[in-house]
Design an enzyme around this catalytic site. Structure first.
Site, mmCIF file in Angstrom:
data_model
loop_
_atom_site.group_PDB
_atom_site.id
_atom_site.type_symbol
_atom_site.label_atom_id
_atom_site.label_comp_id
_atom_site.label_asym_id
_atom_site.label_seq_id
_atom_site.Cartn_x
_atom_site.Cartn_y
_atom_site.Cartn_z
ATOM 1 N N GLU A 1 0.824 -1.194 0.000
ATOM 2 C CA GLU A 1 0.000 0.000 0.000
ATOM 3 C C GLU A 1 0.859 1.244 0.000
ATOM 4 O O GLU A 1 1.936 1.290 0.606
ATOM 5 C CB GLU A 1 -0.898 -0.003 1.238
ATOM 6 C CG GLU A 1 -1.785 -1.210 1.256
ATOM 7 C CD GLU A 1 -3.022 -1.016 2.099
ATOM 8 O OE1 GLU A 1 -2.922 -0.417 3.174
ATOM 9 O OE2 GLU A 1 -4.088 -1.461 1.666
ATOM 10 N N CYS B 1 3.376 8.425 1.232
ATOM 11 C CA CYS B 1 3.830 7.469 2.252
ATOM 12 C C CYS B 1 4.098 6.139 1.546
ATOM 13 O O CYS B 1 3.221 5.582 0.890
ATOM 14 C CB CYS B 1 2.756 7.331 3.326
ATOM 15 S SG CYS B 1 3.205 6.180 4.617
ATOM 16 N N CYS C 1 5.057 -6.809 7.812
ATOM 17 C CA CYS C 1 6.082 -6.335 8.744
ATOM 18 C C CYS C 1 6.297 -7.359 9.847
ATOM 19 O O CYS C 1 5.360 -8.012 10.296
ATOM 20 C CB CYS C 1 5.665 -5.003 9.366
ATOM 21 S SG CYS C 1 6.987 -4.267 10.353
ATOM 22 N N CYS D 1 4.447 -4.386 16.362
ATOM 23 C CA CYS D 1 3.928 -3.337 17.248
ATOM 24 C C CYS D 1 2.444 -3.642 17.496
ATOM 25 O O CYS D 1 1.695 -3.896 16.555
ATOM 26 C CB CYS D 1 4.083 -1.970 16.601
ATOM 27 S SG CYS D 1 5.791 -1.620 16.154
ATOM 28 N N CYS E 1 -0.599 -1.788 15.661
ATOM 29 C CA CYS E 1 -0.520 -1.580 14.212
ATOM 30 C C CYS E 1 -1.147 -2.739 13.444
ATOM 31 O O CYS E 1 -0.870 -3.899 13.715
ATOM 32 C CB CYS E 1 0.953 -1.452 13.821
ATOM 33 S SG CYS E 1 1.220 -1.423 12.047
ATOM 34 N N GLY F 1 5.924 -2.088 6.678
ATOM 35 C CA GLY F 1 7.291 -2.599 6.794
ATOM 36 C C GLY F 1 8.211 -1.704 7.610
ATOM 37 O O GLY F 1 7.881 -0.568 7.933
ATOM 38 N N LEU G 1 8.891 6.228 18.927
ATOM 39 C CA LEU G 1 9.216 5.993 20.340
ATOM 40 C C LEU G 1 8.003 5.481 21.126
ATOM 41 O O LEU G 1 8.050 4.436 21.756
ATOM 42 C CB LEU G 1 9.762 7.295 20.949
ATOM 43 C CG LEU G 1 10.198 7.247 22.399
ATOM 44 C CD1 LEU G 1 11.327 6.256 22.626
ATOM 45 C CD2 LEU G 1 10.626 8.647 22.884
ATOM 46 N N ASN G 2 6.952 6.249 21.145
ATOM 47 C CA ASN G 2 5.639 5.800 21.658
ATOM 48 C C ASN G 2 5.543 5.516 23.152
ATOM 49 O O ASN G 2 4.506 5.030 23.616
ATOM 50 C CB ASN G 2 5.146 4.557 20.897
ATOM 51 C CG ASN G 2 5.148 4.778 19.404
ATOM 52 O OD1 ASN G 2 4.815 5.870 18.947
ATOM 53 N ND2 ASN G 2 5.551 3.801 18.637
ATOM 54 N N ASN H 1 -5.090 5.403 15.489
ATOM 55 C CA ASN H 1 -6.195 5.143 14.580
ATOM 56 C C ASN H 1 -6.709 3.730 14.808
ATOM 57 O O ASN H 1 -5.941 2.776 14.709
ATOM 58 C CB ASN H 1 -5.714 5.299 13.127
ATOM 59 C CG ASN H 1 -5.261 6.719 12.860
ATOM 60 O OD1 ASN H 1 -6.046 7.661 12.968
ATOM 61 N ND2 ASN H 1 -3.981 6.897 12.551
ATOM 62 N N CYS I 1 -2.065 6.279 9.800
ATOM 63 C CA CYS I 1 -0.930 5.617 10.448
ATOM 64 C C CYS I 1 -1.335 4.303 11.109
ATOM 65 O O CYS I 1 -2.278 4.266 11.885
ATOM 66 C CB CYS I 1 -0.374 6.521 11.534
ATOM 67 S SG CYS I 1 1.134 7.263 11.050
HETATM 68 S S1 SF4 Z 1 4.243 0.327 13.269
HETATM 69 FE FE1 SF4 Z 1 5.716 0.086 11.567
HETATM 70 S S2 SF4 Z 1 7.341 -1.208 12.468
HETATM 71 FE FE2 SF4 Z 1 5.573 -1.423 13.826
HETATM 72 S S3 SF4 Z 1 4.468 -3.262 13.063
HETATM 73 FE FE3 SF4 Z 1 3.553 -1.443 12.047
HETATM 74 S S4 SF4 Z 1 4.642 -1.273 10.088
HETATM 75 FE FE4 SF4 Z 1 5.911 -2.595 11.437
#
Ligand code: SF4
Length: 359
Positions: free
Chosen positions: A73, A119, A126, A130, A133, A177, A231-232, A308, A351
């Site tokens: 994407e 983007c 990936c 995380c 995500c 990724g 960082l988060n 999101n 995101c």
């Molecule tokens: S936030 Fe980025 S590094 Fe983390 S799982 Fe999603 S795509 Fe991968």
């Protein structure tokens, strides 16, 4: 092939400046040369946009097909998401915006833009996992080649009839990724985009989840985009719970590695911070974060991203008042903090939402 050397320059210009999709389109080469290239079995082409999703805010999400049938994407954000702001190296951005020509892709439903951000994805899926995500749910299928990474940009620029040099384009390596887990192809793509397509590296930002060896290699690069660390969290224990990769490389080690990355004049290191309701968005988190960053001694800024939502992801969005308080706390502590505008949330383009959702 026994051809004159300048033919290779013509081929390079056709591929990256004119962004042609077939050998037949390279009119700077005589037909005899085009035929020779074809007969030799050479093929050229652009990644194919197989589906387009249009957001009410003008964002477009594309499903792009690779030759082996995999899809990734790519997202087009007319007028960006404000993540570009606050960096001294982009100080002229508002001024340039005020005077620059308004671009328009002439596509139906496309909105005019003064600058646009693309983007880009670097891998199919990936591996980083995380917890907030959607891309993580795919696992990693494979790395993209340098051509596939740069090709996403070419395909989107062609769709919107963008002319580099006339139109202002920013690139962010923040799609599907982890670019630093596909380091060689990512950096080769950067070279194609800068030296071939003519997009300055100072208009590119790569975001990493914190792959320490990748940051160390990146620090040695002569030609490099700006760097953002996702960082988060203000400490390892919160970060570990949402980004398991922290167990491998902790915050202290990452900050030390970032010190080795040379910054351009007025450039700041960017820290991305996804706000998750009740997890990392409390005032005490903001205080701890500002202490951490101030003590690091790095010239920095924080980009705040309201999480999101996605199906089967066990978090909630932060309350708007908590977002405001978090940002104010950082600013009051002397840490520049910017709120990124969510773009394309209604079409799963924002995101952390890239999961090849076609429903
Ligand atoms: S936030 Fe980025 S590094 Fe983390 S799982 Fe999603 S795509 Fe991968």
């Amino acid at each position: 092939m026994g051809l004159e050397q300048y033919r290779s320059r013509q081929l390079w210009q056709a591929l990256y400046q004119q962004r042609v999709g077939s050998i037949e389109e390279i009119t700077s080469l005589p037909k005899s040369v085009r035929d020779l290239l074809t007969r030799s079995g050479l093929e050229i082409g652009l990644p194919r946009i197989t589906q387009t999703f249009l957001s009410s805010d003008g964002t477009e999400r594309y499903l792009i097909a690779c030759p082996d049938g995999e899809t990734v994407e790519t997202v087009w954000m007319p007028n960006g998401d404000d993540g570009e702001l606050g960096d001294g190296s982009d100080a002229a951005i508002e001024e340039a915006d005020a005077t620059s020509k308004v671009g328009s892709s002439k596509l139906e439903n496309s909105i005019p833009y003064r600058r646009a951000t693309i983007c880009i994805s670097s891998q199919v899926g990936c591996a980083v996992n995380c917890q907030f995500c959607l891309t993580a749910k795919l696992g990693v299928k494979r790395n993209l080649t340098a051509g596939e990474i740069a090709g996403q940009v070419a395909a989107v620029l062609n769709r919107h009839q963008v002319k580099i040099g006339r139109d202002r384009i920013n690139l962010v390596f923040m799609g599907m990724g982890e670019p630093f887990l596909n380091y060689d192809n990512f950096m080769a793509a950067v070279h194609l985009l800068v030296e071939g397509m003519g997009i300055p590296e100072s208009r590119m930002t790569v975001s990493t989840s914190g792959i320490l060896p990748g940051i160390e290699r990146f620090a040695m690069e002569k030609l490099r985009p700006k760097l953002a660390l996702s960082l988060n969290a203000p400490n390892d224990s919160i970060r570990e719970s949402i980004m398991p990769i922290t167990r491998k490389w902790n915050i202290e080690d990452l900050l030390a590695a970032l010190h080795e990355v040379p910054l351009r004049p007025r450039e700041r290191m960017t820290f991305e911070y996804v706000l998750l309701g009740g997890v990392n968005d409390r005032l005490q988190d903001a205080r701890e974060l500002s202490t951490l960053l101030r003590n690091s001694g790095l010239p920095c800024k924080v980009n705040l991203i309201v999480w999101n939502p996605g199906p089967d992801i066990p978090y909630r969005m932060p309350a708007p008042e908590d977002v405001g308080a978090f940002q104010q706390q950082l600013i009051a502590s002397g840490v520049p903090a910017f709120l990124r505008r969510p773009r394309g949330r209604d079409i799963y383009a924002a995101c952390g939402q890239l999961k090849r959702t076609v429903e």
